[in-house]
Structures are given as structure tokens and as C-alpha cells.
Design an enzyme around this catalytic site. Structure first.
Site, short mmCIF file in Angstrom:
data_model
loop_
_atom_site.label_atom_id
_atom_site.label_comp_id
_atom_site.label_asym_id
_atom_site.label_seq_id
_atom_site.Cartn_x
_atom_site.Cartn_y
_atom_site.Cartn_z
N ASP A 14 0.83 -1.21 0.00
CA ASP A 14 0.00 0.00 0.00
C ASP A 14 0.86 1.26 0.00
O ASP A 14 0.66 2.18 0.80
CB ASP A 14 -0.94 0.01 1.21
CG ASP A 14 -1.62 -1.32 1.45
OD1 ASP A 14 -2.02 -1.95 0.46
OD2 ASP A 14 -1.74 -1.74 2.62
N ASN A 157 -17.60 -6.05 -0.58
CA ASN A 157 -16.76 -5.60 0.53
C ASN A 157 -16.59 -4.09 0.61
O ASN A 157 -16.60 -3.52 1.69
CB ASN A 157 -15.38 -6.25 0.43
CG ASN A 157 -15.45 -7.74 0.64
OD1 ASN A 157 -15.78 -8.47 -0.29
ND2 ASN A 157 -15.15 -8.20 1.83
N GLU A 194 -11.18 -0.47 -3.96
CA GLU A 194 -10.46 0.13 -2.83
C GLU A 194 -9.23 0.85 -3.34
O GLU A 194 -8.94 0.90 -4.54
CB GLU A 194 -10.08 -0.95 -1.80
CG GLU A 194 -9.07 -1.96 -2.32
CD GLU A 194 -8.71 -3.03 -1.30
OE1 GLU A 194 -9.48 -3.22 -0.33
OE2 GLU A 194 -7.66 -3.69 -1.47
N HIS A 258 -3.01 -1.26 -5.29
CA HIS A 258 -2.99 -0.28 -4.20
C HIS A 258 -1.89 0.75 -4.45
O HIS A 258 -0.89 0.86 -3.76
CB HIS A 258 -2.81 -0.91 -2.83
CG HIS A 258 -3.29 0.04 -1.77
ND1 HIS A 258 -4.37 -0.22 -0.98
CD2 HIS A 258 -2.87 1.29 -1.44
CE1 HIS A 258 -4.58 0.83 -0.19
NE2 HIS A 258 -3.69 1.75 -0.45
N ARG A 291 4.45 -8.29 -0.37
CA ARG A 291 3.97 -7.33 -1.35
C ARG A 291 4.97 -6.16 -1.32
O ARG A 291 4.96 -5.36 -0.40
CB ARG A 291 2.55 -6.86 -1.01
CG ARG A 291 1.51 -7.97 -1.15
CD ARG A 291 0.12 -7.48 -0.84
NE ARG A 291 -0.02 -7.15 0.57
CZ ARG A 291 -1.08 -6.55 1.10
NH1 ARG A 291 -2.08 -6.17 0.33
NH2 ARG A 291 -1.14 -6.29 2.39
#
Length: 316
Positions: A14, A157, A194, A258, A291
Site C-alpha cells: 500500500d 466488501n 479500494e 494499491h 507485497r
């Protein structure tokens, strides 16, 4: 042409990079999900080796005590703000993982690495549900708040919402839902929109976002609007029916997304994102630490649309 080592920073998901004055600032989720740390450097490349400074740690209990996710650092009217998502220990124990809410910290000192950070509390929205991945931007003379949240009456979600701000931690007026998971590529594993991020180019405002589960299905979608159009009118927005940045099996880059954006000193647009280099994940993908933060240039088509290309392979 700028290229960077890949990964750029390991085990930071992120990722968010802020260019402010003569400095670049980096903030991201850490694998332990327990703290907020900032790096600063005089160049993008310098962020790789910059020493992280912990500016906040989660408390032992309460609404900000678990799973500190996806922080962003912003500089608004000479004050610093960090947005982040966090879960309550009790809610996590009784209701499962997806119980996050959004929170804000403020620092009024000149230096965000040494200044005092004050908790401004939860960023309240019209419904008290799972919320995460907030960002902010100034547009048409107004400060905007852009985030992902679960709607009580929409399956899935999270959706993407936009609202004006009266101050950096308080919404003004009714939010607008910009996007919800509707295409197949947004609904793999989970129904997810998101991680929104804002990119301006010419006379268009773009919002990228991430979709589907956080494994190899994770990918990026795109919304856009004319820069002079009213952003609170849904008919002014357009949405790509196809993902714009996806897994590359050839380059062994899985689940890119992200993202955030920054610029080189020359003004070139840079895509900052995370991706893994394998698919064999044991347990929940959110607890796999690999990640890694990665960077690549954004190219622009003749029609003014961004071309994100494909995720480049790891460098030797």
C-alpha cells in the site's frame, strides 16, 4: 527515461509517496501492521535507503489497536496529516477482519518526522461500516476526501466514495459513490473497489483504484472526469470496463495494485504500487509480507489517457 530497481522497497504494501518542496516522503503498511513510519529523502531514489522514522504506534486496546493499514501522508495548509485504517481489538475478535474504520493524525510542526502527532479521531461517514484507504486532494478550490467503504445495502466488501471536507478529518455534505464492483475482474475472490488514487493530466482528473482479492487477482481500474465538471454529479464520471494494470505471468508480477502517484523532478508521472513475485501464498494473503513497493513511469496516449503498461519483472 527513468527506471528503478524492482522491487524498490521490500515488504512495504500500500505504498504512498508525497513530493513536497524539495523532499520526497514515503509511507506504507508495515508487515506487522502495528505502527506508522515515514521515510524522507531529497530524491525518489534516496527513499530506498532512507531511515524509517516511527511517528506513531498502535495502542494496546481500543478502536485503533489492530491491523494498521494503508497510511497516507498529506500536507494541507502548512499542517501534516496521516490517514490510516485500523480495527478495534474487540470487534476483530468477535466479528472478523473486516471491521476497520478510518482515522486521522495531525502534526502542526514543520518537520513531520520530529514533530508531535495528535490523534484527531475517526473520520465519520454517513454509515458506520468497514472503511479504509482514504486519500485527499485539492480540486476546484476545495479539499476532497476519497475512500473505500462497505455499503449496508450493496453486496460486496467496499465501494469508492467522494466527499468534500470542512476540515481534514470532517466530511462536508453527502458523499457520492463513484464506483462499485460490477465487472468480473472486480469480483474475483472478493467484491472490492479500494485504494483510490488521484492523477491529473491536461484537462482530465483520473482516479485509479484496486479491485478483487489481494492475491494474483488484484488489479487496477480507472475512473475519470473533465477537470471543470462537477465531481459530485455521477453522470460526469466515466469508468473503464477493463482493468488498466494487471498480473503479468511472463514477468512473474502478481496482484499489482494499491497504488499512488508522484512525479520525477522533470515532471514525469510515476506509478507507485505493490506486487508479489509468486502466487504460492500460505494462509491469508494479507499476512504474506512480500507485497513489495515498485515504481514505473506512466506513459500518455495521444488521446490523453494514461498507459500503465505491464508490471516490469524483478531486476537481477
Amino acid at each position: 527515461m527513468h527506471t528503478w530497481p524492482n522491487p524498490f522497497i521490500e515488504q512495504r504494501a500500500d505504498p504512498f509517496i508525497l513530493q513536497d518542496g524539495n523532499h520526497y516522503y514515503f509511507i506504507a503498511s508495515v508487515p506487522e501492521y502495528d505502527r506508522l513510519e515515514i521515510r524522507r529523502a531529497d530524491s525518489l531514489e534516496g527513499l530506498r535507503d532512507a531511515t524509517p522514522v516511527v511517528v506513531w504506534r498502535k495502542p494496546e486496546s481500543g478502536p485503533m489497536s489492530e491491523l494498521i493499514w494503508a497510511p497516507e501522508l498529506h500536507h494541507i495548509e502548512n499542517k501534516w496529516y496521516i490517514y490510516f485504517a485500523a480495527a478495534h481489538t474487540q470487534a476483530l475478535d468477535s466479528l472478523g477482519m473486516f471491521q476497520h474504520r478510518m482515522f486521522a493524525l495531525e502534526c502542526t510542526n514543520a518537520d513531520p518526522l520530529t514533530g508531535i502527532w495528535v490523534e484527531k479521531g475517526q473520520v465519520k461517514t454517513p454509515f458506520d461500516t468497514f472503511a479504509l484507504d482514504a486519500t485527499t486532494f485539492n480540486h476546484q478550490g476545495k479539499q476532497w476526501y476519497l475512500w473505500a467503504q462497505k455499503s449496508p445495502d450493496i453486496a460486496g466488501n467496499s465501494n469508492i466514495y467522494l466527499a468534500e471536507l470542512s476540515n481534514p478529518w470532517t466530511l462536508k455534505g453527502e458523499p457520492l459513490m463513484l464506483s462499485k464492483p460490477e465487472y468480473d475482474w472486480e469480483c474475483r475472490g472478493f467484491l472490492v473497489n479500494e485504494g483510490p488514487a488521484v492523477l491529473r493530466h491536461g484537462d482530465t482528473l483520473f482516479i485509479s483504484y484496486s479491485a478483487s482479492a489481494t492475491d494474483e487477482n488484484y488489479c487496477m481500474g480507472l475512473l475519470w472526469i473533465a477537470a471543470d465538471a462537477d465531481p459530485l454529479k455521477p453522470e460526469n464520471w466515466q469508468k473503464s470496463p477493463h482493468p488498466v494494470f494487471t498480473t503479468s505471468n511472463e514477468n512473474r508480477q502478481y496482484g499489482p495494485g494499491h497504488n499512488s502517484f508522484t512525479k520525477t523532478p522533470d515532471g514525469e508521472d510515476v506509478l507507485i504500487y505493490h506486487a508479489r513475485n509468486y502466487t504460492e501464498i500460505e494462509g491469508d494473503p494479507l499476512y504474506d509480507p512480500n507485497r513489495h513497493t515498485r515504481l514505473k513511469l506512466v506513459h500518455w496516449k495521444e488521446n490523453g489517457m494514461p498507459d500503465f503498461g505491464i508490471p516490469p519483472a524483478d531486476t537481477p
